[in-house]
Design a protein around this motif. Sequence first.
Motif, PDB file in Angstrom:
ATOM      1  N   TYR A 117       0.865  -1.169   0.000  1.00  0.00           N
ATOM      2  CA  TYR A 117       0.000   0.000   0.000  1.00  0.00           C
ATOM      3  C   TYR A 117       0.902   1.220   0.000  1.00  0.00           C
ATOM      4  CZ  TYR A 117      -3.429  -3.495   1.122  1.00  0.00           C
ATOM      5  OH  TYR A 117      -4.234  -4.612   1.073  1.00  0.00           O
ATOM      6  N   ALA A 118       0.694   2.129  -0.966  1.00  0.00           N
ATOM      7  CA  ALA A 118       1.655   3.212  -1.145  1.00  0.00           C
ATOM      8  C   ALA A 118       1.000   4.543  -1.480  1.00  0.00           C
ATOM      9  CB  ALA A 118       2.635   2.843  -2.248  1.00  0.00           C
ATOM     10  N   LYS A 119       1.690   5.589  -1.063  1.00  0.00           N
ATOM     11  CA  LYS A 119       1.403   6.963  -1.466  1.00  0.00           C
ATOM     12  C   LYS A 119       2.656   7.427  -2.191  1.00  0.00           C
ATOM     13  CE  LYS A 119      -1.593   7.877   2.462  1.00  0.00           C
ATOM     14  NZ  LYS A 119      -1.932   8.822   3.535  1.00  0.00           N
ATOM     15  N   MET A 120       2.493   7.877  -3.448  1.00  0.00           N
ATOM     16  CA  MET A 120       3.661   8.176  -4.268  1.00  0.00           C
ATOM     17  C   MET A 120       3.636   9.571  -4.862  1.00  0.00           C
ATOM     18  SD  MET A 120       4.390   4.733  -6.443  1.00  0.00           S
ATOM     19  CE  MET A 120       2.743   4.106  -6.695  1.00  0.00           C
ATOM     20  N   GLN A 121       4.838  10.059  -5.099  1.00  0.00           N
ATOM     21  CA  GLN A 121       5.039  11.300  -5.834  1.00  0.00           C
ATOM     22  C   GLN A 121       6.175  11.036  -6.818  1.00  0.00           C
ATOM     23  OE1 GLN A 121       3.234  14.206  -5.312  1.00  0.00           O
ATOM     24  NE2 GLN A 121       4.259  15.092  -7.068  1.00  0.00           N
ATOM     25  N   ASP A 122       5.974  11.366  -8.083  1.00  0.00           N
ATOM     26  CA  ASP A 122       6.980  11.121  -9.121  1.00  0.00           C
ATOM     27  C   ASP A 122       6.990  12.317 -10.056  1.00  0.00           C
ATOM     28  OD1 ASP A 122       8.581  10.222 -11.211  1.00  0.00           O
ATOM     29  OD2 ASP A 122       7.699   8.226 -11.247  1.00  0.00           O
ATOM     30  N   ASP A 123       8.105  13.048 -10.066  1.00  0.00           N
ATOM     31  CA  ASP A 123       8.194  14.226 -10.938  1.00  0.00           C
ATOM     32  C   ASP A 123       9.033  13.955 -12.182  1.00  0.00           C
ATOM     33  OD1 ASP A 123      10.836  14.262 -10.074  1.00  0.00           O
ATOM     34  OD2 ASP A 123      10.726  16.247  -9.144  1.00  0.00           O
ATOM     35  N   GLY A 124       9.339  12.671 -12.436  1.00  0.00           N
ATOM     36  CA  GLY A 124      10.154  12.314 -13.585  1.00  0.00           C
ATOM     37  C   GLY A 124      11.638  12.262 -13.287  1.00  0.00           C
ATOM     38  N   LYS A 125      12.061  12.934 -12.236  1.00  0.00           N
ATOM     39  CA  LYS A 125      13.473  12.931 -11.835  1.00  0.00           C
ATOM     40  C   LYS A 125      13.693  12.148 -10.558  1.00  0.00           C
ATOM     41  CE  LYS A 125      14.334  17.447 -13.831  1.00  0.00           C
ATOM     42  NZ  LYS A 125      14.677  18.833 -13.554  1.00  0.00           N
ATOM     43  N   MET A 126      12.618  12.040  -9.750  1.00  0.00           N
ATOM     44  CA  MET A 126      12.705  11.374  -8.456  1.00  0.00           C
ATOM     45  C   MET A 126      11.348  10.778  -8.119  1.00  0.00           C
ATOM     46  SD  MET A 126      14.732  11.292  -5.457  1.00  0.00           S
ATOM     47  CE  MET A 126      15.769  12.703  -5.707  1.00  0.00           C
ATOM     48  N   LYS A 127      11.367   9.528  -7.635  1.00  0.00           N
ATOM     49  CA  LYS A 127      10.144   8.917  -7.126  1.00  0.00           C
ATOM     50  C   LYS A 127      10.303   8.794  -5.619  1.00  0.00           C
ATOM     51  CE  LYS A 127       8.375   5.045  -8.900  1.00  0.00           C
ATOM     52  NZ  LYS A 127       8.074   3.619  -9.118  1.00  0.00           N
ATOM     53  N   ILE A 128       9.295   9.287  -4.894  1.00  0.00           N
ATOM     54  CA  ILE A 128       9.279   9.182  -3.443  1.00  0.00           C
ATOM     55  C   ILE A 128       7.996   8.450  -3.071  1.00  0.00           C
ATOM     56  CG2 ILE A 128       9.235  10.430  -1.254  1.00  0.00           C
ATOM     57  CD1 ILE A 128      10.721  12.695  -2.689  1.00  0.00           C
ATOM     58  N   MET A 129       8.132   7.443  -2.216  1.00  0.00           N
ATOM     59  CA  MET A 129       6.990   6.607  -1.884  1.00  0.00           C
ATOM     60  C   MET A 129       6.954   6.349  -0.377  1.00  0.00           C
ATOM     61  SD  MET A 129       5.938   2.909  -3.546  1.00  0.00           S
ATOM     62  CE  MET A 129       7.520   2.156  -3.303  1.00  0.00           C
ATOM     63  N   LEU A 130       5.793   6.556   0.212  1.00  0.00           N
ATOM     64  CA  LEU A 130       5.517   6.170   1.581  1.00  0.00           C
ATOM     65  C   LEU A 130       4.738   4.868   1.462  1.00  0.00           C
ATOM     66  CD1 LEU A 130       5.778   7.096   4.526  1.00  0.00           C
ATOM     67  CD2 LEU A 130       3.611   8.301   4.246  1.00  0.00           C
ATOM     68  N   ALA A 131       5.316   3.766   1.919  1.00  0.00           N
ATOM     69  CA  ALA A 131       4.726   2.453   1.657  1.00  0.00           C
ATOM     70  C   ALA A 131       4.532   1.642   2.923  1.00  0.00           C
ATOM     71  CB  ALA A 131       5.606   1.674   0.685  1.00  0.00           C
ATOM     72  N   ARG A 132       3.561   0.733   2.840  1.00  0.00           N
ATOM     73  CA  ARG A 132       3.238  -0.170   3.941  1.00  0.00           C
ATOM     74  C   ARG A 132       3.213  -1.585   3.385  1.00  0.00           C
ATOM     75  NH1 ARG A 132      -1.834  -1.702   5.544  1.00  0.00           N
ATOM     76  NH2 ARG A 132      -2.785  -0.112   4.244  1.00  0.00           N
ATOM     77  N   LEU A 133       3.972  -2.471   4.034  1.00  0.00           N
ATOM     78  CA  LEU A 133       4.085  -3.869   3.623  1.00  0.00           C
ATOM     79  C   LEU A 133       3.546  -4.735   4.761  1.00  0.00           C
ATOM     80  CD1 LEU A 133       5.345  -5.543   1.247  1.00  0.00           C
ATOM     81  CD2 LEU A 133       7.416  -5.675   2.617  1.00  0.00           C
ATOM     82  N   PRO A 134       2.311  -5.269   4.618  1.00  0.00           N
ATOM     83  CA  PRO A 134       1.733  -6.095   5.673  1.00  0.00           C
ATOM     84  C   PRO A 134       2.441  -7.445   5.809  1.00  0.00           C
ATOM     85  CG  PRO A 134       0.052  -5.324   4.135  1.00  0.00           C
ATOM     86  CD  PRO A 134       1.389  -5.041   3.521  1.00  0.00           C
ATOM     87  N   LYS A 135       2.181  -8.120   6.928  1.00  0.00           N
ATOM     88  CA  LYS A 135       2.728  -9.452   7.165  1.00  0.00           C
ATOM     89  C   LYS A 135       2.397 -10.364   5.981  1.00  0.00           C
ATOM     90  CE  LYS A 135       2.557 -13.486  10.094  1.00  0.00           C
ATOM     91  NZ  LYS A 135       1.987 -14.152  11.253  1.00  0.00           N
TER      92      LYS A 135
END
Length: 107
Positions: free
Chosen positions: A22-40
Amino acid sequence: MNLSEQKEIKIDHLKGGEGSVYAKMQDDGKMKIMLARLPKGSSIGLHTHVDSSEIIYAIKGRADFILNGEKGHFKAGEVHYCPKGGSHTMWNPYEEDLEVLCVVPKQ
């Protein structure tokens, strides 16, 4: 940029892995930043960073990984780094969700 305001998306079998991320992402073409959650029981499949590196900072929880063929473990407050040309996979066999901040500079 405020990742907390981004809509969380569900990604099934990320990079061929098990379960969902489960992720929240921002990608401007030069950098991808992702806040992610990986369940058990979920994982990110083995993949190679051909044109980029990746920095993963663990906010909460813990995970196991393989980086360039070597097994490892990391937990909240630690960083997992995959350099350009490196291969890695990550999985969460633990009860608590893994929460991470991922930064992938595009080169």
